[in-house]
Design a protein around this motif. Sequence first.
Motif, short mmCIF file in Angstrom:
data_model
loop_
_atom_site.label_atom_id
_atom_site.label_comp_id
_atom_site.label_asym_id
_atom_site.label_seq_id
_atom_site.Cartn_x
_atom_site.Cartn_y
_atom_site.Cartn_z
N PRO A 152 0.80 -1.23 0.00
CA PRO A 152 0.00 0.00 0.00
C PRO A 152 0.83 1.28 0.00
O PRO A 152 0.39 2.30 -0.55
CB PRO A 152 -0.84 -0.13 1.27
CG PRO A 152 -0.08 -1.07 2.15
CD PRO A 152 0.58 -2.04 1.21
N TRP A 153 2.03 1.27 0.61
CA TRP A 153 2.84 2.48 0.64
C TRP A 153 3.35 2.82 -0.77
O TRP A 153 3.36 3.99 -1.17
CB TRP A 153 4.01 2.31 1.60
CG TRP A 153 3.58 2.33 3.03
CD1 TRP A 153 3.34 1.24 3.83
CD2 TRP A 153 3.34 3.47 3.85
NE1 TRP A 153 2.94 1.64 5.08
CE2 TRP A 153 2.95 3.00 5.13
CE3 TRP A 153 3.40 4.84 3.63
CZ2 TRP A 153 2.62 3.86 6.17
CZ3 TRP A 153 3.08 5.71 4.67
CH2 TRP A 153 2.71 5.21 5.92
N ALA A 156 0.43 4.15 -2.69
CA ALA A 156 0.08 5.51 -2.29
C ALA A 156 1.04 6.53 -2.90
O ALA A 156 0.61 7.60 -3.37
CB ALA A 156 0.07 5.63 -0.77
N ILE A 176 -7.85 3.57 -2.99
CA ILE A 176 -6.89 3.24 -1.92
C ILE A 176 -7.49 3.60 -0.57
O ILE A 176 -7.36 2.84 0.41
CB ILE A 176 -5.56 3.98 -2.15
CG1 ILE A 176 -4.85 3.40 -3.38
CG2 ILE A 176 -4.66 3.89 -0.92
CD1 ILE A 176 -3.61 4.17 -3.79
N GLN A 180 -7.98 0.88 2.34
CA GLN A 180 -7.27 0.98 3.62
C GLN A 180 -8.24 1.17 4.79
O GLN A 180 -7.98 0.68 5.89
CB GLN A 180 -6.27 2.14 3.57
CG GLN A 180 -5.16 1.97 2.55
CD GLN A 180 -4.44 0.65 2.68
OE1 GLN A 180 -4.51 -0.21 1.81
NE2 GLN A 180 -3.74 0.48 3.79
N PRO A 199 -1.40 5.32 4.28
CA PRO A 199 -1.28 5.44 2.81
C PRO A 199 -2.43 6.20 2.17
O PRO A 199 -2.24 6.87 1.14
CB PRO A 199 -1.25 3.97 2.35
CG PRO A 199 -0.71 3.22 3.52
CD PRO A 199 -1.27 3.92 4.73
N ILE A 202 -1.61 9.78 1.97
CA ILE A 202 -0.55 10.13 1.03
C ILE A 202 -1.06 10.15 -0.41
O ILE A 202 -0.66 10.99 -1.21
CB ILE A 202 0.61 9.13 1.17
CG1 ILE A 202 1.27 9.28 2.55
CG2 ILE A 202 1.64 9.32 0.06
CD1 ILE A 202 2.31 8.23 2.85
N ALA A 203 -1.99 9.25 -0.74
CA ALA A 203 -2.42 9.06 -2.13
C ALA A 203 -2.89 10.33 -2.83
O ALA A 203 -2.56 10.55 -4.00
CB ALA A 203 -3.51 7.97 -2.18
#
Length: 307
Positions: A152-153, A156, A176, A180, A199, A202-203
Amino acid sequence: AFLALLIVAKLCAYILLLRQPLGQAMCQWDCGWYVSVIERGYDLEPRFVANCCWQANWAFFPLMPMLVAGLRAVFGGKTLLLGVLVASVCLFAFALLGARLREKTRGETQPLPWLFFLLCWPFSFYFHTIYTEALFAALAAAVLLALRESRPWVAALACAGLTATRPTGILLAAWIGIRQLWLAWQCRTWRHALMTLAPAAIAPLGLLVFMAFLHVKVGDALAFHHIQAEWGRRGGNPLAVLLRPFLNALRGQPDYEALYFAAWALLGGGATLWLAVRRRFAEAWLCGMPIILALASGALISMPRFV
């Protein structure tokens, strides 16, 4: 190496066939707007363009111009040729990531049919010009692949770049976020839940940073959306926009260009349904929602490129 040779051979074929400088030949339509961002930055206010209307380059997202401008600042050279170079490198990345994604989702171990299709289909020239198609495709493939591999990181971070490339990048950011959130709901501790949700924060950063920039620059964080009204995108019922060309044809008033664009929208809708039936839901979401959003803008133009 073989893929790189194919891309170079394709560019050489363009040079032979177009009979004019490659960068100039490949820079058509909206390419000029991206060049304006690269060479002069974003406009402070709209300007009267081509005896048409008041327009500004705010609708064109910054990541592709930043990549070309960065190369130009470091190495010099002509903007148009650097744009072809950046786009072609992005196509190279998309081809590799796409082949890996197809192996993961479809069990394909032979990438050659995919590569030849990608390089030879009629609209592939968009992957070699200062448009966002190649960059968006590469980043979208990276997001889908990372999600498939439960990273996921990475997904993202790639999605943050995606949202700085085109506004529809926010669709994968939303995907995402929902993913999450569902995973966080299953966590047993709040600390683990927060880490799982991180994440999702961040996306969308690429879009949020661009909005903050526009707010400071022109006083309107949504200027990229508001200025599109000058291109005839004023909103509408997606279904009505899709059906209008067919209804006009039945009334004896066919608009063949609009029918062509509408047919592409139907093709994209069919692909979306096929992906959903095959349980490739993230791909179906990414395929279908941009088509709906484009129709909701009230215009069918550029539909083949969107699909």
